[in-house]
Design a protein around this motif. Structure first.
Motif, PDB file in Angstrom:
ATOM      1  N   THR A  26     -26.276 -14.357 -11.079  1.00 35.66           N
ATOM      2  CA  THR A  26     -26.684 -13.550 -12.230  1.00 35.66           C
ATOM      3  C   THR A  26     -25.464 -13.279 -13.109  1.00 35.66           C
ATOM      4  O   THR A  26     -24.332 -13.462 -12.691  1.00 35.66           O
ATOM      5  CB  THR A  26     -27.299 -12.208 -11.776  1.00 35.66           C
ATOM      6  N   ARG A  27     -25.709 -12.838 -14.321  1.00 40.41           N
ATOM      7  CA  ARG A  27     -24.610 -12.549 -15.252  1.00 40.41           C
ATOM      8  C   ARG A  27     -24.048 -11.155 -15.001  1.00 40.41           C
ATOM      9  O   ARG A  27     -24.801 -10.193 -14.840  1.00 40.41           O
ATOM     10  CB  ARG A  27     -25.097 -12.659 -16.678  1.00 40.41           C
ATOM     11  N   PHE A  28     -22.738 -11.075 -15.013  1.00 43.54           N
ATOM     12  CA  PHE A  28     -22.046  -9.812 -14.807  1.00 43.54           C
ATOM     13  C   PHE A  28     -20.959  -9.652 -15.861  1.00 43.54           C
ATOM     14  O   PHE A  28     -20.542 -10.632 -16.478  1.00 43.54           O
ATOM     15  CB  PHE A  28     -21.412  -9.761 -13.414  1.00 43.54           C
ATOM     16  N   PRO A  29     -20.445  -8.447 -16.047  1.00 46.17           N
ATOM     17  CA  PRO A  29     -19.348  -8.238 -16.997  1.00 46.17           C
ATOM     18  C   PRO A  29     -18.092  -8.979 -16.538  1.00 46.17           C
ATOM     19  O   PRO A  29     -17.912  -9.250 -15.355  1.00 46.17           O
ATOM     20  CB  PRO A  29     -19.114  -6.735 -16.970  1.00 46.17           C
ATOM     21  N   ALA A  30     -17.230  -9.272 -17.492  1.00 44.98           N
ATOM     22  CA  ALA A  30     -15.973  -9.951 -17.188  1.00 44.98           C
ATOM     23  C   ALA A  30     -14.797  -9.002 -17.374  1.00 44.98           C
ATOM     24  O   ALA A  30     -14.850  -8.088 -18.191  1.00 44.98           O
ATOM     25  CB  ALA A  30     -15.798 -11.166 -18.091  1.00 44.98           C
ATOM     26  N   ILE A  31     -13.764  -9.241 -16.599  1.00 39.56           N
ATOM     27  CA  ILE A  31     -12.550  -8.426 -16.638  1.00 39.56           C
ATOM     28  C   ILE A  31     -11.354  -9.351 -16.803  1.00 39.56           C
ATOM     29  O   ILE A  31     -11.262 -10.372 -16.111  1.00 39.56           O
ATOM     30  CB  ILE A  31     -12.378  -7.628 -15.328  1.00 39.56           C
ATOM     31  N   ILE A  32     -10.442  -9.018 -17.708  1.00 40.24           N
ATOM     32  CA  ILE A  32      -9.138  -9.676 -17.736  1.00 40.24           C
ATOM     33  C   ILE A  32      -8.209  -8.735 -16.983  1.00 40.24           C
ATOM     34  O   ILE A  32      -7.968  -7.605 -17.395  1.00 40.24           O
ATOM     35  CB  ILE A  32      -8.632  -9.915 -19.166  1.00 40.24           C
ATOM     36  N   PHE A  33      -7.738  -9.195 -15.844  1.00 40.71           N
ATOM     37  CA  PHE A  33      -6.928  -8.372 -14.939  1.00 40.71           C
ATOM     38  C   PHE A  33      -5.463  -8.774 -15.113  1.00 40.71           C
ATOM     39  O   PHE A  33      -5.030  -9.822 -14.649  1.00 40.71           O
ATOM     40  CB  PHE A  33      -7.404  -8.581 -13.501  1.00 40.71           C
ATOM     41  N   TYR A  34      -4.703  -7.951 -15.837  1.00 43.82           N
ATOM     42  CA  TYR A  34      -3.300  -8.262 -16.094  1.00 43.82           C
ATOM     43  C   TYR A  34      -2.443  -7.896 -14.895  1.00 43.82           C
ATOM     44  O   TYR A  34      -2.583  -6.811 -14.325  1.00 43.82           O
ATOM     45  CB  TYR A  34      -2.793  -7.510 -17.331  1.00 43.82           C
ATOM     46  N   MET A  35      -1.555  -8.799 -14.545  1.00 44.61           N
ATOM     47  CA  MET A  35      -0.630  -8.553 -13.444  1.00 44.61           C
ATOM     48  C   MET A  35       0.387  -7.500 -13.860  1.00 44.61           C
ATOM     49  O   MET A  35       0.560  -7.236 -15.049  1.00 44.61           O
ATOM     50  CB  MET A  35       0.082  -9.847 -13.086  1.00 44.61           C
ATOM     51  N   ASP A  36       1.057  -6.912 -12.876  1.00 44.27           N
ATOM     52  CA  ASP A  36       2.123  -5.966 -13.191  1.00 44.27           C
ATOM     53  C   ASP A  36       3.465  -6.701 -13.138  1.00 44.27           C
ATOM     54  O   ASP A  36       3.506  -7.935 -13.124  1.00 44.27           O
ATOM     55  CB  ASP A  36       2.081  -4.764 -12.249  1.00 44.27           C
ATOM     56  N   ALA A  37       4.555  -5.971 -13.086  1.00 43.58           N
ATOM     57  CA  ALA A  37       5.889  -6.588 -13.128  1.00 43.58           C
ATOM     58  C   ALA A  37       6.158  -7.491 -11.929  1.00 43.58           C
ATOM     59  O   ALA A  37       7.027  -8.357 -11.999  1.00 43.58           O
ATOM     60  CB  ALA A  37       6.961  -5.499 -13.205  1.00 43.58           C
ATOM     61  N   GLY A  38       5.418  -7.323 -10.851  1.00 45.45           N
ATOM     62  CA  GLY A  38       5.603  -8.159  -9.672  1.00 45.45           C
ATOM     63  C   GLY A  38       4.997  -9.543  -9.816  1.00 45.45           C
ATOM     64  O   GLY A  38       5.206 -10.406  -8.980  1.00 45.45           O
ATOM     65  N   GLY A  39       4.234  -9.762 -10.864  1.00 47.42           N
ATOM     66  CA  GLY A  39       3.615 -11.068 -11.084  1.00 47.42           C
ATOM     67  C   GLY A  39       2.325 -11.230 -10.280  1.00 47.42           C
ATOM     68  O   GLY A  39       1.808 -10.283  -9.701  1.00 47.42           O
ATOM     69  N   VAL A  40       1.835 -12.461 -10.279  1.00 46.98           N
ATOM     70  CA  VAL A  40       0.640 -12.770  -9.493  1.00 46.98           C
ATOM     71  C   VAL A  40       1.102 -12.934  -8.056  1.00 46.98           C
ATOM     72  O   VAL A  40       1.797 -13.875  -7.712  1.00 46.98           O
ATOM     73  CB  VAL A  40      -0.056 -14.053 -10.000  1.00 46.98           C
ATOM     74  N   ARG A  41       0.759 -11.974  -7.228  1.00 49.21           N
ATOM     75  CA  ARG A  41       1.160 -11.975  -5.824  1.00 49.21           C
ATOM     76  C   ARG A  41      -0.071 -11.680  -4.980  1.00 49.21           C
ATOM     77  O   ARG A  41      -1.143 -11.402  -5.530  1.00 49.21           O
ATOM     78  CB  ARG A  41       2.266 -10.959  -5.591  1.00 49.21           C
ATOM     79  N   PRO A  42       0.017 -11.760  -3.665  1.00 49.36           N
ATOM     80  CA  PRO A  42      -1.171 -11.556  -2.821  1.00 49.36           C
ATOM     81  C   PRO A  42      -1.909 -10.246  -3.088  1.00 49.36           C
ATOM     82  O   PRO A  42      -3.139 -10.213  -3.063  1.00 49.36           O
ATOM     83  CB  PRO A  42      -0.613 -11.604  -1.399  1.00 49.36           C
ATOM     84  N   ALA A  43      -1.194  -9.164  -3.382  1.00 48.47           N
ATOM     85  CA  ALA A  43      -1.861  -7.885  -3.642  1.00 48.47           C
ATOM     86  C   ALA A  43      -2.730  -7.955  -4.891  1.00 48.47           C
ATOM     87  O   ALA A  43      -3.852  -7.441  -4.917  1.00 48.47           O
ATOM     88  CB  ALA A  43      -0.831  -6.766  -3.781  1.00 48.47           C
TER      89      ALA A  43
END
Length: 72
Positions: A26-43
């Motif tokens: 089904t269709r759901f809202p979208a989110i742009i999730f910006y990374m913090d200063a640590g970058g794209v990491r496992p958390a």
């Protein structure tokens, strides 16, 4: 939950993006999730995954990959 890594072309180069989607079909809202200063990491990936399980489409761009060369 589905996960894929895609590349988006920008003025400054190619930006790798992680996309998380729900498997409900089904269709759901979208989110742009910006990374913090640590970058794209496992958390950050885990947080994006939890949002996708909640029913959102999540786009997590790796903003460090398109850092302008003039800023170095």
């Amino acid at each position: 939950m589905t996960f894929e890594k895609v590349n988006i072309s920008t003025r400054d180069g190619v930006c790798p993006v992680h996309v998380f989607t729900s498997n409900t079909g089904t269709r759901f809202p979208a989110i742009i999730f910006y990374m913090d200063a640590g970058g794209v990491r496992p958390a950050a990936l885990d947080m994006a995954q939890r949002l996708a399980y909640a029913g959102y489409v999540v786009l997590l761009p790796d903003l460090f990959s398109v850092w302008p060369l003039w800023a170095v």
